[in-house]
Design a protein around this motif. Structure first.
Motif, PDB file in Angstrom:
ATOM      1  N   THR A 103       0.814  -1.197   0.014  1.00 49.71           N
ATOM      2  CA  THR A 103      -0.052  -0.071  -0.095  1.00 49.71           C
ATOM      3  C   THR A 103       0.871   1.256   0.068  1.00 49.71           C
ATOM      4  O   THR A 103       2.054   1.258   0.102  1.00 49.71           O
ATOM      5  N   SER A 104       0.281   2.444  -0.010  1.00 49.75           N
ATOM      6  CA  SER A 104       0.997   3.567   0.158  1.00 49.75           C
ATOM      7  C   SER A 104       1.142   3.846   1.637  1.00 49.75           C
ATOM      8  O   SER A 104       1.150   3.281   2.688  1.00 49.75           O
ATOM      9  N   LYS A 105       2.208   4.898   1.630  1.00 49.69           N
ATOM     10  CA  LYS A 105       2.715   4.972   3.073  1.00 49.69           C
ATOM     11  C   LYS A 105       1.617   5.749   3.856  1.00 49.69           C
ATOM     12  O   LYS A 105       1.478   5.472   5.043  1.00 49.69           O
ATOM     13  N   VAL A 106       0.691   6.665   3.135  1.00 52.52           N
ATOM     14  CA  VAL A 106      -0.379   6.948   4.061  1.00 52.52           C
ATOM     15  C   VAL A 106      -1.374   5.982   4.594  1.00 52.52           C
ATOM     16  O   VAL A 106      -1.733   5.834   5.798  1.00 52.52           O
ATOM     17  N   ASP A 107      -1.892   4.862   3.598  1.00 52.35           N
ATOM     18  CA  ASP A 107      -2.423   3.747   4.006  1.00 52.35           C
ATOM     19  C   ASP A 107      -1.892   3.090   4.863  1.00 52.35           C
ATOM     20  O   ASP A 107      -2.767   2.499   5.933  1.00 52.35           O
ATOM     21  N   ALA A 108      -0.627   2.598   4.805  1.00 51.00           N
ATOM     22  CA  ALA A 108       0.168   2.005   5.721  1.00 51.00           C
ATOM     23  C   ALA A 108      -0.242   2.701   7.323  1.00 51.00           C
ATOM     24  O   ALA A 108      -0.204   1.902   8.484  1.00 51.00           O
ATOM     25  N   VAL A 109       0.123   3.788   7.239  1.00 51.22           N
ATOM     26  CA  VAL A 109       0.267   4.521   8.522  1.00 51.22           C
ATOM     27  C   VAL A 109      -1.219   4.387   9.198  1.00 51.22           C
ATOM     28  O   VAL A 109      -1.378   4.316  10.437  1.00 51.22           O
ATOM     29  N   LYS A 110      -2.367   4.777   8.279  1.00 55.72           N
ATOM     30  CA  LYS A 110      -3.568   4.718   8.699  1.00 55.72           C
ATOM     31  C   LYS A 110      -3.953   3.452   9.251  1.00 55.72           C
ATOM     32  O   LYS A 110      -4.640   3.477  10.550  1.00 55.72           O
ATOM     33  N   ALA A 111      -3.638   2.473   8.547  1.00 55.99           N
ATOM     34  CA  ALA A 111      -4.053   1.036   8.839  1.00 55.99           C
ATOM     35  C   ALA A 111      -3.314   0.736  10.290  1.00 55.99           C
ATOM     36  O   ALA A 111      -4.031   0.194  10.956  1.00 55.99           O
ATOM     37  N   ALA A 112      -1.961   1.011  10.670  1.00 54.65           N
ATOM     38  CA  ALA A 112      -1.515   0.677  11.630  1.00 54.65           C
ATOM     39  C   ALA A 112      -2.039   1.617  12.903  1.00 54.65           C
ATOM     40  O   ALA A 112      -2.241   0.963  13.914  1.00 54.65           O
ATOM     41  N   LEU A 113      -2.313   2.848  12.689  1.00 51.84           N
ATOM     42  CA  LEU A 113      -3.003   3.681  13.770  1.00 51.84           C
ATOM     43  C   LEU A 113      -4.521   2.925  13.926  1.00 51.84           C
ATOM     44  O   LEU A 113      -4.897   2.824  15.065  1.00 51.84           O
ATOM     45  N   LYS A 114      -5.020   2.968  13.263  1.00 55.32           N
ATOM     46  CA  LYS A 114      -6.491   2.018  13.124  1.00 55.32           C
ATOM     47  C   LYS A 114      -6.424   0.893  14.032  1.00 55.32           C
ATOM     48  O   LYS A 114      -7.080   0.420  14.861  1.00 55.32           O
ATOM     49  N   HIS A 115      -5.423  -0.090  13.753  1.00 57.04           N
ATOM     50  CA  HIS A 115      -5.354  -1.325  14.358  1.00 57.04           C
ATOM     51  C   HIS A 115      -4.809  -1.103  15.952  1.00 57.04           C
ATOM     52  O   HIS A 115      -5.375  -1.903  16.782  1.00 57.04           O
ATOM     53  N   GLU A 116      -3.937  -0.264  16.084  1.00 59.98           N
ATOM     54  CA  GLU A 116      -3.583  -0.010  17.661  1.00 59.98           C
ATOM     55  C   GLU A 116      -4.720   0.475  18.170  1.00 59.98           C
ATOM     56  O   GLU A 116      -4.816   0.296  19.377  1.00 59.98           O
ATOM     57  N   ILE A 117      -5.391   1.534  17.753  1.00 64.28           N
ATOM     58  CA  ILE A 117      -6.553   2.105  18.508  1.00 64.28           C
ATOM     59  C   ILE A 117      -7.681   0.885  18.793  1.00 64.28           C
ATOM     60  O   ILE A 117      -8.130   1.075  19.873  1.00 64.28           O
ATOM     61  N   ALA A 118      -7.784   0.071  17.970  1.00 67.45           N
ATOM     62  CA  ALA A 118      -8.784  -0.865  18.184  1.00 67.45           C
ATOM     63  C   ALA A 118      -8.219  -1.809  19.271  1.00 67.45           C
ATOM     64  O   ALA A 118      -9.189  -2.294  19.942  1.00 67.45           O
ATOM     65  N   SER A 119      -7.120  -2.179  18.926  1.00 69.62           N
ATOM     66  CA  SER A 119      -6.218  -3.092  20.205  1.00 69.62           C
ATOM     67  C   SER A 119      -6.496  -2.397  21.459  1.00 69.62           C
ATOM     68  O   SER A 119      -6.829  -3.259  22.640  1.00 69.62           O
ATOM     69  N   ARG A 120      -6.179  -1.095  21.407  1.00 65.65           N
ATOM     70  CA  ARG A 120      -6.313  -0.413  22.735  1.00 65.65           C
ATOM     71  C   ARG A 120      -7.644  -0.430  23.316  1.00 65.65           C
ATOM     72  O   ARG A 120      -7.886  -0.514  24.513  1.00 65.65           O
ATOM     73  N   LYS A 121      -8.716  -0.182  22.415  1.00 65.55           N
ATOM     74  CA  LYS A 121     -10.249  -0.248  23.054  1.00 65.55           C
ATOM     75  C   LYS A 121     -10.528  -1.631  23.541  1.00 65.55           C
ATOM     76  O   LYS A 121     -11.449  -1.623  24.449  1.00 65.55           O
ATOM     77  N   ALA A 122     -10.319  -2.645  22.796  1.00 66.82           N
ATOM     78  CA  ALA A 122     -10.636  -3.881  23.139  1.00 66.82           C
ATOM     79  C   ALA A 122      -9.911  -4.402  24.199  1.00 66.82           C
ATOM     80  O   ALA A 122     -10.416  -5.158  25.148  1.00 66.82           O
ATOM     81  N   SER A 123      -8.976  -3.746  24.898  1.00 63.15           N
ATOM     82  CA  SER A 123      -8.362  -4.200  26.059  1.00 63.15           C
ATOM     83  C   SER A 123      -8.802  -3.381  27.307  1.00 63.15           C
ATOM     84  O   SER A 123      -8.293  -3.742  28.244  1.00 63.15           O
ATOM     85  N   LEU A 124      -9.680  -2.348  27.126  1.00 68.66           N
ATOM     86  CA  LEU A 124     -10.065  -1.785  28.009  1.00 68.66           C
ATOM     87  C   LEU A 124     -11.072  -2.686  28.952  1.00 68.66           C
ATOM     88  O   LEU A 124     -11.854  -3.481  28.526  1.00 68.66           O
ATOM     89  N   PRO A 125     -11.335  -2.249  30.091  1.00 65.33           N
ATOM     90  CA  PRO A 125     -12.066  -3.038  30.967  1.00 65.33           C
ATOM     91  C   PRO A 125     -13.612  -3.009  30.466  1.00 65.33           C
ATOM     92  O   PRO A 125     -13.986  -2.004  29.908  1.00 65.33           O
ATOM     93  N   ILE A 126     -14.518  -4.113  30.771  1.00 60.92           N
ATOM     94  CA  ILE A 126     -15.878  -3.937  30.115  1.00 60.92           C
ATOM     95  C   ILE A 126     -16.645  -2.770  30.527  1.00 60.92           C
ATOM     96  O   ILE A 126     -17.507  -2.267  29.994  1.00 60.92           O
ATOM     97  N   ARG A 127     -16.289  -2.472  31.610  1.00 63.44           N
ATOM     98  CA  ARG A 127     -17.076  -1.283  32.347  1.00 63.44           C
ATOM     99  C   ARG A 127     -16.859  -0.001  31.656  1.00 63.44           C
ATOM    100  O   ARG A 127     -17.789   0.814  31.152  1.00 63.44           O
ATOM    101  N   ASP A 128     -15.490   0.293  31.334  1.00 67.10           N
ATOM    102  CA  ASP A 128     -15.353   1.225  30.368  1.00 67.10           C
ATOM    103  C   ASP A 128     -15.728   1.328  29.034  1.00 67.10           C
ATOM    104  O   ASP A 128     -16.117   2.296  28.585  1.00 67.10           O
ATOM    105  N   ARG A 129     -15.915   0.098  28.454  1.00 65.70           N
ATOM    106  CA  ARG A 129     -16.417   0.086  27.075  1.00 65.70           C
ATOM    107  C   ARG A 129     -17.909  -0.053  27.048  1.00 65.70           C
ATOM    108  O   ARG A 129     -18.508   0.498  26.031  1.00 65.70           O
ATOM    109  N   LEU A 130     -18.548  -0.437  27.889  1.00 64.22           N
ATOM    110  CA  LEU A 130     -19.817  -0.078  27.985  1.00 64.22           C
ATOM    111  C   LEU A 130     -20.374   1.315  28.664  1.00 64.22           C
ATOM    112  O   LEU A 130     -21.592   1.287  28.947  1.00 64.22           O
TER     113      LEU A 130
END
Length: 79
Positions: free
Chosen positions: A23-50
């Motif tokens: 992919t392009s540099k922009v798409d690679a950085v965007k994908a990496a950031l989205k992946h990291e954000i999703a990973s961090r959100k998924a690791s939040l305690p259930i109380r915080d997610r809800l």
């Protein structure tokens, strides 16, 4: 505000990700950031997610009385 990063390691990692994803540099950085954000959100305690859903439920109040079966059937056009 644009993002400017002048870091050789970041540049190397970006190039490696580009090579893996073709992919392009922009798409690679965007994908990496989205992946990291999703990973961090998924690791939040259930109380915080809800928290937002719980706040909305509390604001809505108790379930309204009524014949919910009949209302649902009417909504779907069923007898």
């Amino acid at each position: 505000m644009p993002l400017y990063i002048k870091d050789p390691e970041v540049d190397r990692l970006t190039d490696e990700l580009i090579g893996l994803t073709k992919t392009s540099k922009v798409d690679a950085v965007k994908a990496a950031l989205k992946h990291e954000i999703a990973s961090r959100k998924a690791s939040l305690p259930i109380r915080d997610r809800l928290a937002k859903s719980l706040a909305m439920a509390r604001a809505a109040g108790p379930f309204a009385p009524g014949d919910h079966k009949r209302e649902t059937d009417e909504m779907w056009g069923e007898d």
